[in-house]
Design a protein around this motif. Structure first.
Motif, PDB file in Angstrom:
ATOM      1  N   GLN A  30       0.839  -1.190   0.000  1.00 35.69           N
ATOM      2  CA  GLN A  30       0.000   0.000   0.000  1.00 35.69           C
ATOM      3  C   GLN A  30       0.881   1.249   0.000  1.00 35.69           C
ATOM      4  OE1 GLN A  30      -3.475  -0.151  -0.187  1.00 35.69           O
ATOM      5  NE2 GLN A  30      -2.963  -2.292  -0.563  1.00 35.69           N
ATOM      6  N   THR A  31       0.346   2.337  -0.486  1.00 36.01           N
ATOM      7  CA  THR A  31       1.138   3.558  -0.627  1.00 36.01           C
ATOM      8  C   THR A  31       0.893   4.566   0.486  1.00 36.01           C
ATOM      9  OG1 THR A  31      -0.586   4.518  -2.025  1.00 36.01           O
ATOM     10  CG2 THR A  31       1.203   3.323  -3.127  1.00 36.01           C
ATOM     11  N   ASP A  32      -0.025   4.282   1.399  1.00 34.14           N
ATOM     12  CA  ASP A  32      -0.378   5.263   2.424  1.00 34.14           C
ATOM     13  C   ASP A  32      -0.111   4.732   3.825  1.00 34.14           C
ATOM     14  OD1 ASP A  32      -1.284   7.714   3.364  1.00 34.14           O
ATOM     15  OD2 ASP A  32      -3.328   6.984   3.605  1.00 34.14           O
ATOM     16  N   ASN A  33       0.958   3.958   3.985  1.00 33.59           N
ATOM     17  CA  ASN A  33       1.238   3.398   5.303  1.00 33.59           C
ATOM     18  C   ASN A  33       1.644   4.450   6.325  1.00 33.59           C
ATOM     19  OD1 ASN A  33       0.981   0.350   5.443  1.00 33.59           O
ATOM     20  ND2 ASN A  33       2.125   0.569   3.541  1.00 33.59           N
ATOM     21  N   GLY A  34       2.136   5.605   5.863  1.00 33.92           N
ATOM     22  CA  GLY A  34       2.541   6.641   6.797  1.00 33.92           C
ATOM     23  C   GLY A  34       1.426   7.064   7.738  1.00 33.92           C
ATOM     24  N   SER A  35       0.182   6.987   7.269  1.00 41.39           N
ATOM     25  CA  SER A  35      -0.939   7.373   8.126  1.00 41.39           C
ATOM     26  C   SER A  35      -1.109   6.435   9.313  1.00 41.39           C
ATOM     27  CB  SER A  35      -2.234   7.418   7.315  1.00 41.39           C
ATOM     28  OG  SER A  35      -2.541   6.142   6.780  1.00 41.39           O
ATOM     29  N   LEU A  36      -0.456   5.275   9.298  1.00 40.68           N
ATOM     30  CA  LEU A  36      -0.500   4.378  10.458  1.00 40.68           C
ATOM     31  C   LEU A  36       0.044   5.063  11.703  1.00 40.68           C
ATOM     32  CD1 LEU A  36       0.775   1.015   8.903  1.00 40.68           C
ATOM     33  CD2 LEU A  36      -1.563   1.570   9.584  1.00 40.68           C
ATOM     34  N   LEU A  37       0.948   6.032  11.518  1.00 36.50           N
ATOM     35  CA  LEU A  37       1.549   6.717  12.662  1.00 36.50           C
ATOM     36  C   LEU A  37       0.683   7.860  13.178  1.00 36.50           C
ATOM     37  CD1 LEU A  37       5.280   6.838  11.517  1.00 36.50           C
ATOM     38  CD2 LEU A  37       4.128   5.120  12.922  1.00 36.50           C
ATOM     39  N   ASP A  38      -0.514   8.033  12.611  1.00 35.63           N
ATOM     40  CA  ASP A  38      -1.398   9.115  13.037  1.00 35.63           C
ATOM     41  C   ASP A  38      -2.548   8.649  13.916  1.00 35.63           C
ATOM     42  OD1 ASP A  38       0.141  10.890  11.573  1.00 35.63           O
ATOM     43  OD2 ASP A  38      -1.109  10.718   9.779  1.00 35.63           O
ATOM     44  N   GLU A  39      -2.812   7.340  13.942  1.00 37.58           N
ATOM     45  CA  GLU A  39      -3.921   6.808  14.738  1.00 37.58           C
ATOM     46  C   GLU A  39      -3.427   5.609  15.524  1.00 37.58           C
ATOM     47  OE1 GLU A  39      -6.926   7.953  15.033  1.00 37.58           O
ATOM     48  OE2 GLU A  39      -7.122   9.357  13.352  1.00 37.58           O
ATOM     49  N   GLY A  40      -3.603   5.631  16.825  1.00 37.00           N
ATOM     50  CA  GLY A  40      -3.162   4.532  17.662  1.00 37.00           C
ATOM     51  C   GLY A  40      -3.111   4.951  19.114  1.00 37.00           C
ATOM     52  N   THR A  41      -2.417   4.166  19.920  1.00 38.72           N
ATOM     53  CA  THR A  41      -2.325   4.424  21.355  1.00 38.72           C
ATOM     54  C   THR A  41      -0.887   4.698  21.743  1.00 38.72           C
ATOM     55  OG1 THR A  41      -4.199   2.957  21.783  1.00 38.72           O
ATOM     56  CG2 THR A  41      -2.794   3.502  23.656  1.00 38.72           C
ATOM     57  N   LEU A  42      -0.684   5.818  22.425  1.00 41.78           N
ATOM     58  CA  LEU A  42       0.613   6.168  22.986  1.00 41.78           C
ATOM     59  C   LEU A  42       0.643   5.679  24.430  1.00 41.78           C
ATOM     60  CD1 LEU A  42       3.311   7.716  22.600  1.00 41.78           C
ATOM     61  CD2 LEU A  42       2.126   9.755  23.453  1.00 41.78           C
ATOM     62  N   TYR A  43       1.711   4.971  24.801  1.00 43.99           N
ATOM     63  CA  TYR A  43       1.872   4.432  26.147  1.00 43.99           C
ATOM     64  C   TYR A  43       3.145   4.988  26.786  1.00 43.99           C
ATOM     65  CZ  TYR A  43      -1.308   0.605  24.655  1.00 43.99           C
ATOM     66  OH  TYR A  43      -2.368  -0.147  24.191  1.00 43.99           O
ATOM     67  N   VAL A  44       3.178   4.956  28.113  1.00 42.66           N
ATOM     68  CA  VAL A  44       4.384   5.277  28.863  1.00 42.66           C
ATOM     69  C   VAL A  44       4.641   4.129  29.842  1.00 42.66           C
ATOM     70  CG1 VAL A  44       3.154   6.587  30.679  1.00 42.66           C
ATOM     71  CG2 VAL A  44       5.570   7.105  30.165  1.00 42.66           C
ATOM     72  N   ALA A  45       5.901   3.855  30.125  1.00 44.13           N
ATOM     73  CA  ALA A  45       6.268   2.639  30.860  1.00 44.13           C
ATOM     74  C   ALA A  45       6.356   2.863  32.369  1.00 44.13           C
ATOM     75  CB  ALA A  45       7.606   2.111  30.347  1.00 44.13           C
ATOM     76  N   ARG A  46       5.854   1.868  33.104  1.00 48.02           N
ATOM     77  CA  ARG A  46       6.063   1.783  34.548  1.00 48.02           C
ATOM     78  C   ARG A  46       6.842   0.510  34.819  1.00 48.02           C
ATOM     79  NH1 ARG A  46       0.839   0.805  37.415  1.00 48.02           N
ATOM     80  NH2 ARG A  46       1.495  -1.379  37.378  1.00 48.02           N
ATOM     81  N   PHE A  47       8.032   0.654  35.412  1.00 53.10           N
ATOM     82  CA  PHE A  47       8.880  -0.479  35.760  1.00 53.10           C
ATOM     83  C   PHE A  47       8.702  -0.769  37.247  1.00 53.10           C
ATOM     84  CE2 PHE A  47      10.725   1.380  32.007  1.00 53.10           C
ATOM     85  CZ  PHE A  47      11.246   0.323  31.280  1.00 53.10           C
ATOM     86  N   ASP A  48       8.005  -1.843  37.580  1.00 54.82           N
ATOM     87  CA  ASP A  48       7.744  -2.167  38.979  1.00 54.82           C
ATOM     88  C   ASP A  48       8.948  -2.859  39.610  1.00 54.82           C
ATOM     89  OD1 ASP A  48       5.171  -1.100  38.771  1.00 54.82           O
ATOM     90  OD2 ASP A  48       4.334  -3.015  38.102  1.00 54.82           O
ATOM     91  N   ASP A  49       9.041  -2.775  40.923  1.00 57.73           N
ATOM     92  CA  ASP A  49      10.214  -3.298  41.625  1.00 57.73           C
ATOM     93  C   ASP A  49      10.303  -4.815  41.616  1.00 57.73           C
ATOM     94  OD1 ASP A  49      10.983  -0.742  42.141  1.00 57.73           O
ATOM     95  OD2 ASP A  49      10.471  -0.749  44.281  1.00 57.73           O
ATOM     96  N   ASP A  50       9.236  -5.516  41.238  1.00 55.56           N
ATOM     97  CA  ASP A  50       9.253  -6.978  41.213  1.00 55.56           C
ATOM     98  C   ASP A  50       9.697  -7.544  39.864  1.00 55.56           C
ATOM     99  OD1 ASP A  50       7.073  -6.345  39.654  1.00 55.56           O
ATOM    100  OD2 ASP A  50       5.631  -7.545  40.793  1.00 55.56           O
ATOM    101  N   GLY A  51      10.233  -6.673  38.988  1.00 55.82           N
ATOM    102  CA  GLY A  51      10.677  -7.141  37.683  1.00 55.82           C
ATOM    103  C   GLY A  51       9.560  -7.230  36.655  1.00 55.82           C
ATOM    104  N   LYS A  52       8.382  -6.777  37.020  1.00 57.84           N
ATOM    105  CA  LYS A  52       7.271  -6.695  36.071  1.00 57.84           C
ATOM    106  C   LYS A  52       7.097  -5.246  35.648  1.00 57.84           C
ATOM    107  CE  LYS A  52       6.155 -11.061  36.692  1.00 57.84           C
ATOM    108  NZ  LYS A  52       6.332 -12.082  35.609  1.00 57.84           N
ATOM    109  N   GLY A  53       6.328  -5.027  34.601  1.00 58.95           N
ATOM    110  CA  GLY A  53       6.089  -3.666  34.148  1.00 58.95           C
ATOM    111  C   GLY A  53       4.779  -3.548  33.415  1.00 58.95           C
ATOM    112  N   ARG A  54       4.295  -2.328  33.314  1.00 60.48           N
ATOM    113  CA  ARG A  54       3.035  -2.064  32.618  1.00 60.48           C
ATOM    114  C   ARG A  54       3.230  -0.899  31.647  1.00 60.48           C
ATOM    115  NH1 ARG A  54      -0.885  -5.686  32.648  1.00 60.48           N
ATOM    116  NH2 ARG A  54      -2.255  -3.969  32.017  1.00 60.48           N
ATOM    117  N   TRP A  55       2.510  -0.999  30.505  1.00 56.41           N
ATOM    118  CA  TRP A  55       2.414   0.120  29.586  1.00 56.41           C
ATOM    119  C   TRP A  55       1.121   0.863  29.894  1.00 56.41           C
ATOM    120  CZ3 TRP A  55       6.460   1.701  27.088  1.00 56.41           C
ATOM    121  CH2 TRP A  55       7.458   0.790  26.712  1.00 56.41           C
ATOM    122  N   LEU A  56       1.239   2.129  30.271  1.00 59.05           N
ATOM    123  CA  LEU A  56       0.101   2.931  30.714  1.00 59.05           C
ATOM    124  C   LEU A  56      -0.378   3.790  29.547  1.00 59.05           C
ATOM    125  CD1 LEU A  56       1.785   4.097  34.040  1.00 59.05           C
ATOM    126  CD2 LEU A  56       0.337   2.078  33.688  1.00 59.05           C
TER     127      LEU A  56
END
Length: 640
Positions: free
Chosen positions: A356-382
């Motif tokens: 496809q020729t319009d893949n650039g628009s994929l970067l315009d719609e979606g979910t932005l996450y920020v990382a939480r690194f928990d002390d037990d070696g687990k983590g979540r994307w918020l």
């Protein structure tokens, strides 16, 4: 120029008759050969699953304080493209830096950083001898850039400084005597701080993006402070705006919004606002909101304007590393390079569509996450999604977030509310090509023990983190789109001989400090580049470290070997390779940097004369950031 030998040398020629060059297919291959950018992880793992990262082909290089690029005896280095070299058919730099802005727009910019090699397609396969090289130019040292430095500051000097920022796209080819920049070239161009760029995504047309010069909020002049980078699955280049704040002069009483991004009345000394009023926020208060983004450039379309992809958030972007989720959605990992800032990722709403020729628009719609690194070696994307509620508040109008445009423009504030983990300067991010593990460099942070600052946590365990570290995580189900992960510390950098146990680190093999650049080759080797400041190099805790360097590590064993050392006061940054692994391109940034950050124009070579002192073809007169080519003398792949 040093002699280069290659076995099984590939003949360079255009596509034969009856096999027309397919630009889209070329883009796919150009991207897909590096770091799994265009393949879902399961398919990629099947193709390179035996990649072990073993260092059996690499020997250790000693530390160095020499004003040279040094590699092992089995390797050769060649100068390719230095600040002031013509992009295509423009003039070559003057040794006294007497070039004007018009000349600088046709020359390599200053302070090379992230880059990528995009191969041409030849006889149905990606070439390892002919391609386009995209190179970031992060910032300027105006003491070196101008004859007379910043004395007699003028509109002309501001224009030249702006022209020395941005990105180069150059055509390169390997000839019998080594790699050369193709001149003239219809592909070559410079993107600068004055190049018109489009705005796309949630911030498009947002009131906070509108200025007197653009009352619709859909266009902006220029990109600047271009640091690390990324490559999309469709074969375009993502350049990242990092320390944009220092170019703007805030009112004497800076707002809370400005302060959160480090914008103040002092600036960082660029003084652009004195002759270009858009950098004076008293006159154009929204102009700073138009910087701090990931910018997409299509190297195969020189006439297309760069696009600022605002769905990926506004902060001090160090890089934008792309991969694909299991279902084909695009995932982009990013770091915000400042003390106590965050790690992010973006997951597209829609799937990548090959052909496809319009893949650039994929970067315009979606979910932005920020990382939480928990002390037990687990983590979540918020998720940083408008309307989302957290214990620290809600991303709603009551908190100043009227829509998703507000969330991405004030991304740091949204991440604060979400409760993300404050990290020790998140920089480059790399994804293992076989198993999808993700690595991020945390360069340093000596302020965790300072009163009023965040204390230590498991992911940032040292109160005086002079040497930095590398954190690694594995997404749940090995799916890049997962919202949970497990993590560990791959390496605490340091000096194993230090009398201070906190600074000895955990590196196996050759020691290093302040890791910055990070990249995987197709064989699973992790390449690490360092950025120790000129005021710290070879002093105090860094007395035994030598100049900045590039190392190669085995992710399985953690073993690390020093591969290259740089000239005096440089940063080693930016790395890419040809598809066959026989050529590495590496950037040397700000050789001879003054500890006070701007050079004395009366003594331009006070600290370094590189590259002219090593390569006879280099323009002299002052130190110059440059791209160097590394090959094996026996013609075998550098990457093992």
């Amino acid at each position: 120029m040093k002699n280069h030998c290659f076995e099984d040398e590939e003949v360079v020629s255009p596509a034969p008759a009856g096999q027309p060059d397919d630009p889209f297919r070329r883009r796919l291959l150009a991207a897909g050969l590096l770091a799994g950018a265009s393949l879902p992880l399961p398919a990629l793992a099947a193709s390179v699953g035996r990649a072990s990262g073993s260092l059996q082909h690499f020997s250790s290089l000693s530390t160095s304080t020499e004003d040279l690029v040094r590699v092992g005896h089995d390797y050769a280095s060649q100068l390719l493209y230095a600040w002031g070299d013509p992009v295509s058919d423009g003039p070559r730099a003057r040794a006294d830096a007497g070039d004007d802005a018009a000349s600088q727009r046709q020359q390599a910019g200053m302070h090379h950083d992230g880059m990528h090699f995009f191969p041409f397609m030849e006889y149905g396969k990606p070439s390892s001898t002919h391609g386009l090289l995209c190179i970031n130019h992060e910032y300027t040292d105006d003491g070196l850039l101008h004859a007379g430095g910043m004395h007699d500051w003028s509109a002309d000097k501001v224009a030249k400084s702006q022209a020395a920022h941005g990105v180069s796209v150059i055509e390169v080819r390997r000839e019998a005597g080594g790699w050369q920049v193709v001149r003239p070239s219809s592909w070559a161009r410079r993107v600068t701080a004055d190049t018109p760029c489009r705005i796309a995504g949630p911030a498009l047309g947002h009131p906070a993006m509108r200025t007197h010069m653009d009352n619709r909020g859909n266009l902006v002049l220029g990109t600047l402070n271009n640091c690390a980078m990324g490559v999309t699955p469709w074969g375009t280049y993502l350049t990242c705006e990092e320390n944009f704040n220092g170019y703007f002069k805030a009112p004497a009483q800076a707002s809370a919004e400005h302060k959160r991004y480090g914008i103040n009345a002092k600036t960082s000394g660029y003084r652009w606002h004195e002759f270009d009023e858009r950098f004076d926020l008293e006159k154009h208060p929204n102009e700073a909101n138009r910087f701090g983004w990931v910018v997409e450039i299509d190297p195969w379309n020189p006439g297309q304007a760069p696009v600022k992809r605002t769905a990926l958030g506004r902060f001090k972007h160090e890089g934008a590393t792309c991969t694909l989720a299991r279902d084909g959605r695009v995932v982009v990992y990013m770091g915000d390079d400042e003390r106590f800032e965050y790690v992010y990722k973006f997951v597209s709403r829609d799937r990548f569509r090959p052909g496809q020729t319009d893949n650039g628009s994929l970067l315009d719609e979606g979910t932005l996450y920020v990382a939480r690194f928990d002390d037990d070696g687990k983590g979540r994307w918020l998720p940083l999604r408008h309307g989302k509620k957290y214990a620290g508040g809600a991303l709603t109008a009551e908190s100043g977030f009227a829509d998703q445009g507000d969330v991405v423009i004030r991304c740091r504030q949204a991440a604060d509310i979400a409760g993300a983990t404050k990290m020790d300067r998140p920089e480059w991010i790399a994804v293992h090509p076989a198993n999808g593990d993700v690595y991020v460099t945390l360069t340093n942070n000596t302020q965790r023990g300072t009163a009023g600052k965040s204390g230590t946590d498991a992911a940032n365990p040292r109160p005086e983190n002079s040497f930095g570290h590398i954190v690694r995580w594995q997404e749940d189900g090995r799916d890049a789109a997962a919202e949970a992960f497990t993590w560990d510390i791959f390496a605490l950098a340091g000096d194993p001989a230090s009398a201070n146990p906190q600074q000895r680190g955990s590196v196996r093999g050759d020691s290093y400090g302040s890791p910055d650049g990070l990249w995987f080759d197709s064989n699973g080797h992790l390449w690490i580049q360092t950025d120790v400041s000129a005021s710290t190099l070879n002093k105090g805790e860094y007395a035994a470290m030598g100049n900045n360097q590039m190392l190669v590590a085995d992710p399985s064993s953690g073993e690390t070997r020093r591969f290259l050392t740089g000239p005096v006061n440089c940063e080693v940054t930016g790395i890419t390779s040809t598809p066959d692994g026989r050529t590495l391109f590496v950037n040397i940034q700000h050789p001879g940097e003054s500890p006070s950050e701007r050079a004395d124009p009366g003594k331009p070579t006070a600290y370094s004369a590189w590259p002219a002192n090593q390569f006879s073809e280099a323009v002299g007169g002052r130190p110059r950031s440059a791209t160097v080519v590394i090959t094996r003398r026996d013609g075998r792949p550098v990457t093992g």
